[in-house]
Design an enzyme around this catalytic site. Structure first.
Site, mmCIF file in Angstrom:
data_model
loop_
_atom_site.group_PDB
_atom_site.id
_atom_site.type_symbol
_atom_site.label_atom_id
_atom_site.label_comp_id
_atom_site.label_asym_id
_atom_site.label_seq_id
_atom_site.Cartn_x
_atom_site.Cartn_y
_atom_site.Cartn_z
ATOM 1 N N CYS A 44 0.834 -1.204 0.000
ATOM 2 C CA CYS A 44 0.000 0.000 0.000
ATOM 3 C C CYS A 44 0.870 1.256 0.000
ATOM 4 O O CYS A 44 1.711 1.428 0.890
ATOM 5 C CB CYS A 44 -0.917 0.000 1.228
ATOM 6 S SG CYS A 44 -1.875 1.526 1.410
ATOM 7 N N CYS A 88 0.627 3.579 3.360
ATOM 8 C CA CYS A 88 1.185 3.184 4.648
ATOM 9 C C CYS A 88 2.541 3.871 4.840
ATOM 10 O O CYS A 88 3.177 4.273 3.860
ATOM 11 C CB CYS A 88 1.360 1.665 4.702
ATOM 12 S SG CYS A 88 -0.183 0.737 4.872
ATOM 13 N N ASN A 125 -14.081 9.061 -0.244
ATOM 14 C CA ASN A 125 -14.747 7.909 -0.837
ATOM 15 C C ASN A 125 -14.356 6.694 -0.009
ATOM 16 O O ASN A 125 -13.166 6.450 0.186
ATOM 17 C CB ASN A 125 -14.298 7.674 -2.284
ATOM 18 C CG ASN A 125 -14.627 8.844 -3.188
ATOM 19 O OD1 ASN A 125 -15.621 9.532 -2.997
ATOM 20 N ND2 ASN A 125 -13.787 9.078 -4.185
ATOM 21 N N HIS A 144 -6.497 1.847 2.141
ATOM 22 C CA HIS A 144 -6.052 2.618 3.304
ATOM 23 C C HIS A 144 -7.022 3.762 3.590
ATOM 24 O O HIS A 144 -7.505 4.410 2.651
ATOM 25 C CB HIS A 144 -4.658 3.180 3.046
ATOM 26 C CG HIS A 144 -3.945 3.643 4.263
ATOM 27 N ND1 HIS A 144 -2.956 2.907 4.881
ATOM 28 C CD2 HIS A 144 -4.079 4.768 5.002
ATOM 29 C CE1 HIS A 144 -2.503 3.568 5.936
ATOM 30 N NE2 HIS A 144 -3.177 4.707 6.029
ATOM 31 N N HIS A 187 -8.365 7.072 3.746
ATOM 32 C CA HIS A 187 -7.882 8.343 3.215
ATOM 33 C C HIS A 187 -9.017 9.074 2.510
ATOM 34 O O HIS A 187 -10.056 8.504 2.200
ATOM 35 C CB HIS A 187 -6.736 8.113 2.221
ATOM 36 C CG HIS A 187 -7.166 7.539 0.907
ATOM 37 N ND1 HIS A 187 -7.589 6.218 0.745
ATOM 38 C CD2 HIS A 187 -7.281 8.094 -0.339
ATOM 39 C CE1 HIS A 187 -7.914 6.002 -0.510
ATOM 40 N NE2 HIS A 187 -7.742 7.119 -1.205
ATOM 41 N N GLN A 246 -9.615 12.894 -0.140
ATOM 42 C CA GLN A 246 -8.961 13.720 -1.144
ATOM 43 C C GLN A 246 -9.432 15.170 -1.028
ATOM 44 O O GLN A 246 -10.456 15.450 -0.403
ATOM 45 C CB GLN A 246 -9.263 13.199 -2.549
ATOM 46 C CG GLN A 246 -8.788 11.781 -2.797
ATOM 47 C CD GLN A 246 -9.091 11.303 -4.205
ATOM 48 O OE1 GLN A 246 -8.548 11.833 -5.183
ATOM 49 N NE2 GLN A 246 -9.964 10.323 -4.338
#
Length: 359
Positions: free
Chosen positions: A70, A73, A156, A167, A169, A171
């Site tokens: 990922c 990370c 999202n 992960h 997160h 935007q």
């Protein structure tokens, strides 16, 4: 909050937001990256009057990597990622595959936690407040870029939504124009103001909802409700009780209460479908989109009589799951004509979201 800005190997900006003021960030990006090249272009549709971002370079973006690869990370040993340090609280960096870039705006990634297996709902109140502070700081910074007219912070969550990195997160899109959805709100705001001799439409909507049956959750400084004309099966709008145009204008009391209210909303979303409609309590986490609506920073001259202060900051949280194992797809009426058909009555959705309150 401590803020530390640095650069990745290809020149993109990366910013650490830390809870502790004594945190030191000196790790460098050890990846052999070439400078990022983007092909973003904004084209205006002459019939609809809206804009489309054309970004062919995004075809090569990272797609569902295994957890041990990922890119969000922290860097651990020789496993190098987008975040050079071995741990972090919150990180924001320029997207390597942006939809908007240069004169066409800017796109950033917001990593909520270094824990790959967590979600926003798993954050502590202090961590959620740090994310709010990061959103606010980025809104301020991006609003000063000459190409930026509107700042959009969003998350999202879930493969069903189209998320390609698991992960936790979100935007931030910094648009070089006022988005069509915001323009619709501003036109409605202007028309209502003229028709009523000055009444604010956002204030009227909030007052009506708080007096009705679709309230989901209330605090001293925030209120959450399912809107009268909800587009999505489960949709909640979260408003500060004191109208402000953007995240920058929230006072300390509202900032302090926000994590309590928002985390509870997200946790209720994850409980909507447990043991329901044939589900056995093993339903995957609820996919959702969480979207902040802020007033544009550009001129509002085309919206007669409306100022930035007339706009009301609010967050819209919704899921495309309509019942256990079934999704709401945007088919002919929605995609072809922008006329939504909702399978779940908003009143029932609000009732369900009250039912799943934390004990």
């Amino acid at each position: 909050m401590k803020k530390t800005s640095t650069r990745l190997a290809d020149g993109r900006e990366l910013i650490y937001y830390d809870l502790r003021d004594d945190t030191v960030r000196v790790a460098s990006d050890r990846r052999p990256l070439d400078r990022t090249v983007t092909t973003s272009e904004v084209r205006r549709d002459p019939l609809l009057g809206d804009s489309v971002a054309v970004a062919s370079h995004r075809q090569g973006r990272t797609y569902h990597p295994p957890a041990d690869e990922c890119p969000l990370c922290p860097t651990r040993g020789e496993r190098l990622s987008e975040i050079p340090d071995s741990s972090y609280d919150v990180v924001v960096f320029e997207n390597r595959f942006p939809s908007l870039a240069g004169d066409s705006g800017r796109c950033e990634v917001v990593c909520f936690t270094s824990d790959h297996d967590a979600s926003f709902a798993d954050l502590t109140e202090d961590q959620a407040r740090l994310v709010l502070d990061a959103w606010t700081d980025r809104t301020s910074e991006l609003s000063h870029l000459p190409s930026v007219e509107q700042v959009f912070c969003f998350e999202n969550r879930g493969a069903e939504i189209g998320v390609t990195l698991g992960h936790p997160h979100g935007q931030i899109y910094a648009y070089p124009f006022t988005t069509p959805r915001t323009a619709l709100m501003l036109r409605s705001l202007a028309a209502h103001k003229e028709a009523t001799g000055g009444e604010n439409l956002f204030d009227a909507v909030l007052a009506r909802e708080l007096a009705g049956e679709r309230v989901v959750l209330e605090g001293e400084h925030w209120a959450a409700f399912v809107p009268y004309a909800a587009h999505w099966p489960y949709e909640v709008h979260l408003y500060p009780r004191r109208r402000v145009p953007d995240l920058l204008a929230l006072d300390e009391a509202a900032r302090t209460e926000f994590p309590q209210i928002y985390l509870e909303l997200l946790r209720r979303f994850d409980r909507i479908f447990d043991g329901r409609d044939g589900g056995a309590g093993g339903e995957p986490p609820t996919p959702y989109i969480a979207a902040w609506h802020q007033a544009p920073f550009g001129t509002l001259d085309e919206f007669d009589g409306v100022t930035r202060d007339d706009f009301a900051l609010h967050l819209e949280l919704f899921t495309i799951r309509r019942t256990s194992g079934k999704l709401k797809f945007l088919a002919g009426s929605e995609s072809g004509m922008s006329v939504f058909i909702n399978d779940v009555p908003p009143e029932r959705a609000a009732e369900r979201l009250r039912e799943v309150a934390s004990s």
